[in-house]
Design a protein around this motif. Sequence first.
Motif: not given
Length: 144
Positions: A27, A31, A35, A87, A90-91, A93-96
Amino acid sequence: MRNMIFSWQFWAILSACFAALTAVFAKVGVSGIGSDFATFVRTIVILLALAIMLSATGGWESFSSLSTKSTLFLILSGLATGASWICYFRALKIGQASQVAPIDKMSVVLVAIFGALFLGEHLSLGGWLGVGFIAIGATLVALF
């Protein structure tokens, strides 16, 4: 201690600990970069670490020792791993991480189902109840 090192439980617990660290480190690492590129860098690190470990332990084997079936299923496993990592990153990158990781761990539920359907594995009623609790718990953590 020696017997513990040869138990599957010991290695499974270590796997869970490292998987947790993976989510946290990834995580932070994802940043500011794409991803897919982050997944590529991670993969290079894994390849290097495995090459060092195989060299240090004398674990290298001849590729000719692989059967056609083993080769096919290791290739399929590698493709599934790559797709999972892409996957997952990518998740992240977008979510917590605290939401992504529990949904990712729904793989435990899917492994139980696939193991029963395709590998003929059998879980007890208590085992299936545990799988159900994992599914409910992962969903609750991810959604609330």
